[in-house]
Design an enzyme around this catalytic site. Structure first.
Site: not given
Length: 276
Positions: A144, A152, A266
């Site tokens: 992670q 960030h 999808r």
């Protein structure tokens, strides 16, 4: 030669902070000294990318569920409180501009001083946010720890320190106001998920990423406003950096959103169609 260059940069930054730093907040801890901020960010990056995983390599993951629950509650309360204080003393004030708010170190009005101290509390939260990654490392969830995640968190500490030192109460304030709202929602989700409500909240997780995309999209427009038209004489160089940075963050978050949600949906739809 190298020593002279380092000495020159040191003096340049020192003089920049002394001449252009905001005297209204210069007395507050972790302001006015770029090197301490950079050292903290460097230690953070070194721990989460190298020393932390290496230290945990032969150890069992820490059980931090209760600690993280308390942490998430603190984050929700802190972000929500600062958001309300910040919004009511800036963009809900009649004299505060949504389109071009100047840098004015002489403004010591009650609303502005409340804004500055709320901004400083927001700045402190950026250091608290670093624990997100520390918890990941201690729980051995190293997959992670992505570039986006580390960039960030480390970048926000550095960026908000610059904002607080030079630009408090100015056009950049919108970034903090929106970010506080996003983090309130995000940490509320983390807390709810820790209680076992993950299955019922999966749709919320996708909405949070959409909210983050809206955040970066609006901030791109917000900084573009003072690049195109700048009646308040806001530093165009800062606006340009904010503009580029938010385009960059939007593209990175959109890449994550596309891979995590659109492409998977999808593939799932195609699998169901082939199965039928």
């Amino acid at each position: 030669m190298r020593h002279n260059m380092v000495a020159y940069l040191y003096c340049l930054v020192r003089d920049l902070y002394a001449e252009h730093g905001d005297p209204r907040v210069a007395h507050l801890p972790l302001l006015g000294n770029l090197w301490i901020v950079l050292a903290i960010v460097a230690l953070y990056v070194a721990f989460v990318l190298h020393y932390g995983p290496r230290w945990m390599e032969h150890r069992a993951p820490f059980e931090l569920k209760r600690v993280m629950q308390v942490y998430n509650v603190v984050q929700v309360l802190a972000n929500a409180t600062i958001f309300v204080i910040g919004l009511t003393n800036t963009y809900l004030q009649p004299g505060y501009s949504w389109t071009c708010q100047p840098v004015d170190h002489t403004d010591r009005s009650p609303a502005m001083m409340k804004t500055l101290y709320a901004s400083y509390a927001y700045y402190m939260l950026k250091y608290l946010d670093l624990l997100d990654t520390v918890f990941i490392v201690l729980r051995k969830k190293n997959s992670q720890v992505s570039f986006l995640h580390v960039y960030h968190h480390g970048g926000m500490v550095f960026g908000v320190s610059i904002f607080m030192t030079f630009l408090g109460g100015s056009h950049c304030t919108m970034l903090g106001v929106i970010n506080l709202l996003v983090h309130t929602v995000m940490y509320a989700y983390y807390y709810a998920a820790s209680l076992g409500a993950v299955k019922n909240l999966l749709w919320w997780k996708q909405r949070i990423t959409q909210l983050q995309l809206m955040q970066f999209g609006y901030l791109t427009f917000h900084f573009l406003l003072v690049i195109v038209r700048n009646p308040c004489q806001f530093p165009v160089f800062i606006a340009f950096i904010g503009f580029i940075q938010n385009i960059f963050m939007f593209s990175m978050f959109f890449d994550f959103y596309y891979k995590t949600y659109i492409r998977k949906q999808r593939k799932s739809a195609e699998t169901k169609l082939n199965a039928s």
